[in-house]
Design a protein around this motif. Structure first.
Motif, short mmCIF file in Angstrom:
data_model
loop_
_atom_site.label_atom_id
_atom_site.label_comp_id
_atom_site.label_asym_id
_atom_site.label_seq_id
_atom_site.Cartn_x
_atom_site.Cartn_y
_atom_site.Cartn_z
N GLN A 1 -3.09 9.77 7.83
CA GLN A 1 -2.33 8.47 8.29
C GLN A 1 -2.07 7.52 7.16
OE1 GLN A 1 -5.54 10.32 8.97
NE2 GLN A 1 -6.38 9.47 10.87
N ILE A 2 -2.87 7.34 6.11
CA ILE A 2 -2.67 6.41 5.01
C ILE A 2 -1.09 7.04 4.32
CG2 ILE A 2 -3.32 5.66 2.63
CD1 ILE A 2 -6.10 6.05 3.64
N PHE A 3 -0.85 8.32 4.21
CA PHE A 3 0.37 8.51 3.74
C PHE A 3 1.50 8.05 4.72
CE2 PHE A 3 3.84 11.78 3.91
CZ PHE A 3 3.87 12.12 2.30
N ASP A 4 1.27 8.40 5.97
CA ASP A 4 2.29 7.98 7.19
C ASP A 4 2.53 6.40 6.83
OD1 ASP A 4 2.64 10.49 7.74
OD2 ASP A 4 1.52 10.46 9.57
N LEU A 5 1.40 5.79 6.70
CA LEU A 5 1.67 4.38 6.61
C LEU A 5 2.54 3.61 5.34
CD1 LEU A 5 -1.83 2.95 7.67
CD2 LEU A 5 0.25 2.66 8.80
N TYR B 1 9.29 -5.05 -2.91
CA TYR B 1 7.79 -4.80 -2.74
C TYR B 1 7.19 -4.31 -1.45
CZ TYR B 1 3.14 -6.94 -3.43
OH TYR B 1 1.69 -6.65 -3.75
N ILE B 2 6.41 -3.22 -1.79
CA ILE B 2 5.94 -2.38 -0.33
C ILE B 2 4.34 -2.54 -0.36
CG2 ILE B 2 5.96 -0.17 0.75
CD1 ILE B 2 8.76 0.44 -0.99
N GLU B 3 3.99 -3.15 0.64
CA GLU B 3 2.52 -3.28 0.78
C GLU B 3 2.18 -2.96 2.17
OE1 GLU B 3 -0.24 -6.96 -0.97
OE2 GLU B 3 0.97 -7.47 0.80
N PRO B 4 1.78 -1.65 2.59
CA PRO B 4 1.24 -1.19 3.73
C PRO B 4 0.17 -1.80 4.20
CG PRO B 4 1.86 0.70 2.19
CD PRO B 4 1.84 -0.60 1.54
N LEU B 5 -0.15 -1.92 5.53
CA LEU B 5 -0.96 -2.62 6.11
C LEU B 5 -2.35 -1.36 6.00
CD1 LEU B 5 0.68 -4.50 8.91
CD2 LEU B 5 -0.27 -5.49 6.60
N ALA C 1 7.72 2.04 3.48
CA ALA C 1 9.04 2.06 2.92
C ALA C 1 10.38 2.12 3.60
CB ALA C 1 8.88 3.35 1.74
N MET C 2 10.19 3.03 4.53
CA MET C 2 11.32 3.12 5.32
C MET C 2 11.58 1.87 6.19
SD MET C 2 12.80 5.86 5.06
CE MET C 2 12.98 7.68 4.67
N VAL D 1 5.37 6.46 0.19
CA VAL D 1 6.43 5.78 -0.58
C VAL D 1 7.35 6.81 -1.47
CG1 VAL D 1 7.29 4.18 -2.13
CG2 VAL D 1 5.04 3.52 -0.59
N LEU D 2 6.80 7.41 -2.30
CA LEU D 2 7.59 8.41 -3.08
C LEU D 2 8.41 9.62 -2.19
CD1 LEU D 2 5.00 9.01 -5.89
CD2 LEU D 2 7.02 7.76 -6.06
N LYS D 3 7.77 10.04 -0.92
CA LYS D 3 8.24 10.72 -0.23
C LYS D 3 9.65 10.13 0.30
CE LYS D 3 8.24 13.24 4.34
NZ LYS D 3 8.88 14.42 3.82
N ALA D 4 9.59 8.92 0.71
CA ALA D 4 10.62 8.09 1.32
C ALA D 4 11.82 8.15 0.35
CB ALA D 4 10.28 6.64 1.71
N LEU D 5 11.22 7.83 -0.98
CA LEU D 5 12.46 7.53 -2.04
C LEU D 5 13.11 8.89 -2.33
CD1 LEU D 5 10.47 5.36 -4.76
CD2 LEU D 5 12.31 4.65 -2.80
N ASP D 6 12.28 10.30 -2.18
CA ASP D 6 12.91 11.55 -2.18
C ASP D 6 13.93 11.69 -0.97
OD1 ASP D 6 11.47 12.11 -4.66
OD2 ASP D 6 10.07 13.17 -3.46
#
Length: 260
Positions: free
Chosen positions: A233-237, A215-219, A242-243, A21-26
Motif C-alpha cells: 500500500q505504501i508503494f502504491d501511495l 516535491y513529492i510527499e505521499p500521505l 508521483a503520478m 516514485v522510482l517506478k513512476a519515473l521509470d
C-alpha cells in the motif's frame, strides 16, 4: 545539458513509497543523473543505483528485518545491529564500492563524535549505507573511517546539498509528512519516537523542500517506520503521489531532452 537528480528522505518502512516514485519515473522514462539518500533513502537509492528494479527492491525489503524489527542481536551501544542488511546488500550489489554503481550516489550520515553531517560518494559503500541507516538507540553506531555513524536524518532528512550545482532539476521524495490535528495517533513507543523525531526536523525539511523543482510527499500518516506489513500500500501511495504530478514530471523531462 539538463541533469535530473532525486533526493530520498529517511523514513524506515515508509521508504517503500520511494520505490513507487522510482517506478513512476521509470515508466515516464525519466533518467536520473544522481541520487542523494539518507537512512532508508540511502538503502533504496543504493539498490536502485546498482540497477535493481523498484519491484525487486520492494520484495527484498518486505523480508528484510531492518524495516520490521525481529530476530536481531542485542548489542552494547544499541538494541540491534545491521548485519542482516549488510548481507542483503552484498547479495544484490556486486561490488562494495560507490564506483560500481550505475548512477552516482551520495549517502548522508551523522557522525556522532563531531555532531556533523557527513556525505559519502566514493570508497566502500556498505558501511556508509549502514551508518546512514543506524537509527539512534535502536541500532549501534557504525564505525567507518574515522567516524562513528548514525542516521543521517538526525541533522538532514532531505539532503539536497549534494545535488545543488550538479543537477539542473531536483526531485524531492519525502515520506514523513507530519500528521494533521485530525489524524488519529496511537501513542506506542515506536510512534512516539517517530513523531518526536520528525517534529524536531520538520522546519529544516521544509526549507530544503523549497529547492526542489518537484516535491513529492505521499500521505502516509498511520504507517509506522518499522512495519512492513503494508509495504504494498505504501508503494502504491508513492507511485500515485508521483503520478499526480505526471504533467510536471513530463514537462521537466521534455526540457531535459530539448537541452541534450
Amino acid at each position: 545539458m539538463q541533469k535530473v537528480g532525486i533526493v530520498l528522505s529517511g523514513g524506515g518502512a515508509r521508504g517503500a513509497a520511494h520505490l513507487g516514485v522510482l517506478k513512476a519515473l521509470d515508466e515516464l522514462e525519466i533518467t536520473l543523473s544522481a541520487i542523494s539518500g539518507v537512512s532508508a533513502g540511502a538503502v533504496i537509492g543504493a539498490l536502485y543505483a546498482a540497477g535493481v528494479s523498484p519491484e525487486k527492491i520492494l520484495e527484498t525489503l518486505k523480508t528484510q528485518t531492518y524495516f520490521g524489527i525481529k530476530d536481531f542481536l542485542w548489542m552494547k551501544n544499541g538494541l540491534f545491529n545491521l548485519e542482516g542488511l549488510r548481507k542483503k546488500l552484498a547479495e544484490l550489489i556486486p561490488e562494495d564500492n560507490f564506483s560500481g554503481l550505475k548512477i552516482p550516489l551520495f549517502v548522508v550520515a551523522t557522525d556522532i563524535l563531531t555532531g556533523a553531517s557527513v556525505t559519502f560518494s566514493d570508497g566502500p559503500l556498505f558501511d556508509a549505507i549502514l551508518g546512514s541507516a543506524s537509527v539512534p538507540v535502536v541500532f549501534q553506531p557504525t564505525p567507518y573511517k574515522d567516524y562513528q555513524l548514525l542516521d543521517g536524518g538526525i541533522l538532514n532528512n532531505l539532503p539536497i546539498e549534494p545535488l545543488l550545482g550538479r543537477c539542473n532539476i531536483i526531485i524531492g521524495s519525502h515520506v514523513n509528512k507530519l500528521r494533521d490535528a485530525n489524524t488519529p495517533i496511537t501513542l506506542d513507543k515506536a510512534t512516539l519516537m517517530d513523531q518526536c523525531f520528525h517534529l524536531v526536523i520538520a522546519n529544516s525539511v521544509k526549507e530544503r523542500a523549497k529547492a526542489c523543482h518537484i516535491y513529492i510527499e505521499p500521505l502516509l500518516a498511520g504507517y509506522g517506520i518499522f512495519e512492513m506489513k503494508q509495504a504494498d500500500q505504501i508503494f502504491d501511495l508513492g507511485y500515485n503521489a508521483a503520478m499526480d504530478q505526471r504533467e510536471k514530471l513530463l514537462a521537466l523531462k521534455h526540457a531535459a531532452d530539448a537541452n541534450e
